[in-house]
Design a protein around this motif. Sequence first.
Motif, PDB file in Angstrom:
ATOM      1  N   ALA A  36     -11.660  -7.398   5.155  1.00  0.00           N
ATOM      2  CA  ALA A  36     -11.954  -6.181   4.390  1.00  0.00           C
ATOM      3  C   ALA A  36     -12.226  -4.914   5.276  1.00  0.00           C
ATOM      4  N   ASN A  37     -12.695  -5.221   6.495  1.00  0.00           N
ATOM      5  CA  ASN A  37     -12.934  -4.004   7.442  1.00  0.00           C
ATOM      6  C   ASN A  37     -11.581  -3.806   8.256  1.00  0.00           C
ATOM      7  N   TYR A  38     -11.482  -2.421   8.758  1.00  0.00           N
ATOM      8  CA  TYR A  38     -10.307  -2.094   9.623  1.00  0.00           C
ATOM      9  C   TYR A  38     -10.431  -2.670  10.852  1.00  0.00           C
ATOM     10  N   GLN A  39      -9.286  -3.368  11.236  1.00  0.00           N
ATOM     11  CA  GLN A  39      -8.827  -3.881  12.270  1.00  0.00           C
ATOM     12  C   GLN A  39      -7.410  -3.835  12.585  1.00  0.00           C
ATOM     13  N   SER A  40      -6.782  -3.432  13.550  1.00  0.00           N
ATOM     14  CA  SER A  40      -5.362  -3.388  13.845  1.00  0.00           C
ATOM     15  C   SER A  40      -4.613  -4.787  13.417  1.00  0.00           C
ATOM     16  N   THR A  41      -5.446  -5.827  13.819  1.00  0.00           N
ATOM     17  CA  THR A  41      -4.886  -7.184  13.739  1.00  0.00           C
ATOM     18  C   THR A  41      -4.710  -7.484  12.259  1.00  0.00           C
ATOM     19  N   THR A  42      -5.375  -7.090  11.380  1.00  0.00           N
ATOM     20  CA  THR A  42      -5.382  -7.460   9.944  1.00  0.00           C
ATOM     21  C   THR A  42      -5.027  -6.526   9.122  1.00  0.00           C
ATOM     22  N   VAL A  43      -4.885  -4.969   9.505  1.00  0.00           N
ATOM     23  CA  VAL A  43      -4.271  -3.979   8.705  1.00  0.00           C
ATOM     24  C   VAL A  43      -2.946  -3.564   8.810  1.00  0.00           C
ATOM     25  N   HIS A  44      -2.492  -3.459  10.240  1.00  0.00           N
ATOM     26  CA  HIS A  44      -1.258  -3.069  10.621  1.00  0.00           C
ATOM     27  C   HIS A  44      -0.295  -4.184  10.880  1.00  0.00           C
ATOM     28  N   LEU A  45      -0.808  -5.118  11.660  1.00  0.00           N
ATOM     29  CA  LEU A  45       0.415  -6.001  12.112  1.00  0.00           C
ATOM     30  C   LEU A  45       0.876  -7.124  10.786  1.00  0.00           C
ATOM     31  N   PRO A  46       0.118  -7.447   9.743  1.00  0.00           N
ATOM     32  CA  PRO A  46       0.697  -7.972   8.696  1.00  0.00           C
ATOM     33  C   PRO A  46       1.784  -7.518   7.928  1.00  0.00           C
ATOM     34  N   PRO A  47       1.555  -6.251   7.484  1.00  0.00           N
ATOM     35  CA  PRO A  47       2.526  -5.444   7.204  1.00  0.00           C
ATOM     36  C   PRO A  47       3.698  -5.264   7.757  1.00  0.00           C
ATOM     37  N   ALA A  48       3.437  -5.129   9.014  1.00  0.00           N
ATOM     38  CA  ALA A  48       4.351  -4.533  10.014  1.00  0.00           C
ATOM     39  C   ALA A  48       5.516  -6.047  10.353  1.00  0.00           C
ATOM     40  N   LEU A  49       4.933  -7.177  10.239  1.00  0.00           N
ATOM     41  CA  LEU A  49       5.633  -8.372  10.386  1.00  0.00           C
ATOM     42  C   LEU A  49       6.372  -8.509   9.072  1.00  0.00           C
TER      43      LEU A  49
END
Length: 80
Positions: A36-49
Amino acid sequence: MHPGNLKAQKIIAAHMQRRAACFWATDCGRGCSIQANYQSTTVHLPPALATGNLDIVTDAMVSQVVLGRNGLAQGVKYVD
């Protein structure tokens, strides 16, 4: 986000819809178990992968961002 990149916009939008609202399930400083919160590992990496255009190299350091002819980032040079 990502003006002119419809593929990236669709991936980000779909990922954002799957993220839950915060209900204080865990201590934010230790990582959010429901994303739910902003973290690069959960916000940016999954969509980039999801794009298939990302390789994750652990224990490496970026030494240079490689730009394409259009001036946008095309990749990175790194020291492993």
